[in-house]
Design a protein around this motif. Structure first.
Motif, short mmCIF file in Angstrom:
data_model
loop_
_atom_site.label_atom_id
_atom_site.label_comp_id
_atom_site.label_asym_id
_atom_site.label_seq_id
_atom_site.Cartn_x
_atom_site.Cartn_y
_atom_site.Cartn_z
N PRO A 227 0.83 -1.21 0.00
CA PRO A 227 0.00 0.00 0.00
C PRO A 227 0.87 1.26 0.00
O PRO A 227 1.85 1.35 0.75
N GLY A 228 0.55 2.19 -0.88
CA GLY A 228 1.34 3.39 -1.00
C GLY A 228 2.56 3.25 -1.90
O GLY A 228 3.31 4.21 -2.08
N GLY A 229 2.76 2.05 -2.46
CA GLY A 229 3.88 1.82 -3.36
C GLY A 229 3.72 2.57 -4.67
O GLY A 229 2.69 3.21 -4.92
N HIS A 230 4.74 2.47 -5.53
CA HIS A 230 4.74 3.29 -6.75
C HIS A 230 5.13 2.44 -7.96
O HIS A 230 6.20 1.82 -7.97
N LEU A 231 4.25 2.39 -8.94
CA LEU A 231 4.53 1.76 -10.24
C LEU A 231 4.90 2.84 -11.23
O LEU A 231 4.13 3.77 -11.47
N VAL A 232 6.09 2.73 -11.82
CA VAL A 232 6.52 3.66 -12.86
C VAL A 232 6.67 2.89 -14.16
O VAL A 232 7.47 1.94 -14.24
N THR A 233 5.90 3.27 -15.16
CA THR A 233 5.97 2.59 -16.45
C THR A 233 6.69 3.47 -17.46
O THR A 233 6.58 4.70 -17.42
N GLY A 246 -4.94 2.27 -4.21
CA GLY A 246 -4.08 2.46 -3.06
C GLY A 246 -2.60 2.58 -3.33
O GLY A 246 -1.80 2.60 -2.39
N VAL A 247 -2.21 2.62 -4.60
CA VAL A 247 -0.80 2.82 -4.93
C VAL A 247 -0.69 3.97 -5.94
O VAL A 247 -1.68 4.40 -6.52
N HIS A 248 0.53 4.43 -6.13
CA HIS A 248 0.77 5.51 -7.08
C HIS A 248 1.20 4.91 -8.42
O HIS A 248 1.92 3.91 -8.45
N THR A 249 0.80 5.54 -9.52
CA THR A 249 1.24 5.10 -10.84
C THR A 249 1.69 6.33 -11.63
O THR A 249 1.07 7.39 -11.55
N SER A 250 2.77 6.17 -12.41
CA SER A 250 3.30 7.27 -13.21
C SER A 250 3.85 6.73 -14.52
O SER A 250 4.37 5.61 -14.58
N TRP A 251 3.75 7.56 -15.56
CA TRP A 251 4.46 7.30 -16.82
C TRP A 251 5.56 8.34 -16.93
O TRP A 251 5.31 9.55 -16.77
N VAL A 252 6.79 7.89 -17.19
CA VAL A 252 7.92 8.80 -17.33
C VAL A 252 8.37 8.85 -18.78
O VAL A 252 8.66 7.81 -19.39
N LEU A 253 8.41 10.06 -19.33
CA LEU A 253 9.04 10.31 -20.63
C LEU A 253 10.29 11.13 -20.34
O LEU A 253 10.20 12.25 -19.85
N VAL A 254 11.44 10.57 -20.62
CA VAL A 254 12.69 11.19 -20.24
C VAL A 254 12.86 12.56 -20.90
O VAL A 254 12.37 12.80 -22.00
N GLU A 255 13.57 13.46 -20.21
CA GLU A 255 13.83 14.79 -20.73
C GLU A 255 15.26 15.19 -20.44
O GLU A 255 15.88 14.68 -19.49
N PRO A 256 15.84 16.11 -21.23
CA PRO A 256 17.20 16.57 -20.96
C PRO A 256 17.31 17.12 -19.55
O PRO A 256 16.40 17.77 -19.05
#
Length: 307
Positions: A227-233, A246-256
């Motif tokens: 609970p409260g963990g983070h999924l980064v795709t 109950g968890v965090h989710t994010s999509w990361v697109l890299v940037e300079p």
């Protein structure tokens, strides 16, 4: 200058070496003589279909570069001619890394890690910044946390393993059995063979998951998060579960990111981060480099030598 361009969107055969005009640095820009250029999956995906945004009149792929500053534009104080730098200029817009020269804003680069040569440094920027921005900037990984890295022997994955370990995390990786020894050498505490074991049956109570695969991996990864963990795709927002519960989710697109590049260089100079190089080829064999990458069997990175 010599440059490799895309004659039309399609297979590796559309990559063509040409003579192109050497760019000139403008305000707050530097001109970098490229010694080596990294090859990433986004390169061949772009070559095949046009990719994201920001193409010039002659499409030129490639974002990872390591080289020396050839000239500086007005207003530049951070670097001078002769400085060794590495970076990921302009992403996701065209940078033209498969060329003898690249021009970009100064803060799209950082000083090259002293412990690495240009080939090794060129393997780092896009993949290492992706791992850094996912683990540190987005998930805030800290000592004692449990981190699961999917595709842990891949370009981003093997760097994510090392970065998470350097921050004091307990690191779990998924990879084929033949790569388990290598991953343990890189610092993985636990490795799961995805071909024989469903990772959700083998691991639990995870703080952070880095999903470099996509598909159903995001949804499956919810089962192992506390609970409260983070999924980064990383592959795209389509991989984010619709109901994270109950968890965090994010999509990361890299940037300079100058600061991120400096942190990565510091880890490399401390001996805590080293890119794995699968294949090195000269610039004129860029098409062959794409063919190798598209087979999906590389461990670490492919790099083109330019100088």
């Amino acid at each position: 200058m010599r440059a490799v361009v895309v004659s039309q969107w399609g297979g590796p055969e559309v990559l063509t070496e040409v003579e192109a005009d050497r760019p000139e640095p403008g305000l707050n820009e530097i001109l970098v003589r490229v010694h080596a250029a990294g090859v990433n999956p986004v390169d061949w995906k772009t070559r095949a279909s046009g990719g994201l945004i920001g193409w010039g009149e002659v499409p030129m792929v490639g974002w990872d570069v390591s080289g020396t500053v050839e000239a500086v534009g007005p207003g530049v104080t951070l670097y001078r001619a002769g400085d060794e730098v590495y970076g990921m200029p302009h992403f996701p817009r065209q940078a033209g890394g498969y060329a003898e020269f690249v021009v970009a804003p100064t803060r799209h680069f950082a000083r090259k890690p002293a412990a690495l040569d240009h080939v090794q440094a060129a393997a780092l920027p896009l993949a290492a910044l992706t791992a850094w921005q996912a683990l540190v900037d987005t998930a805030g990984v800290s000592a004692g946390q449990r981190v699961l890295v999917h595709a842990a022997a891949g370009g981003v994955g093997h760097l994510a393993v090392q970065i998470a370990k350097a921050r004091g995390a307990y690191v779990i990786g998924t990879a084929s059995a033949g790569k388990h020894g290598l991953l343990r050498e890189l610092g993985a505490d636990e490795v799961i063979d995805y071909r024989t074991t469903d990772f959700e049956d083998a691991v639990s109570d995870v703080d952070v998951v880095i999903d470099a695969i996509g598909g159903d991996y995001g949804q499956r990864s919810l089962k192992v998060l506390k609970p409260g963990g983070h999924l980064v795709t990383l592959p795209g927002p389509d991989g984010l579960p619709a109901d994270p519960q109950g968890v965090h989710t994010s999509w990361v697109l890299v940037e300079p990111d100058l600061k991120g590049l400096e942190e990565i260089a510091a880890l490399a100079d401390q001996g805590l981060l080293k890119p794995l190089i699968d294949t090195v080829l000269p610039l004129e064999r860029a098409g062959e480099a794409h063919e190798i990458g598209e087979r999906g069997r590389t461990t670490g990175k492919i790099v083109l030598t330019v100088v």
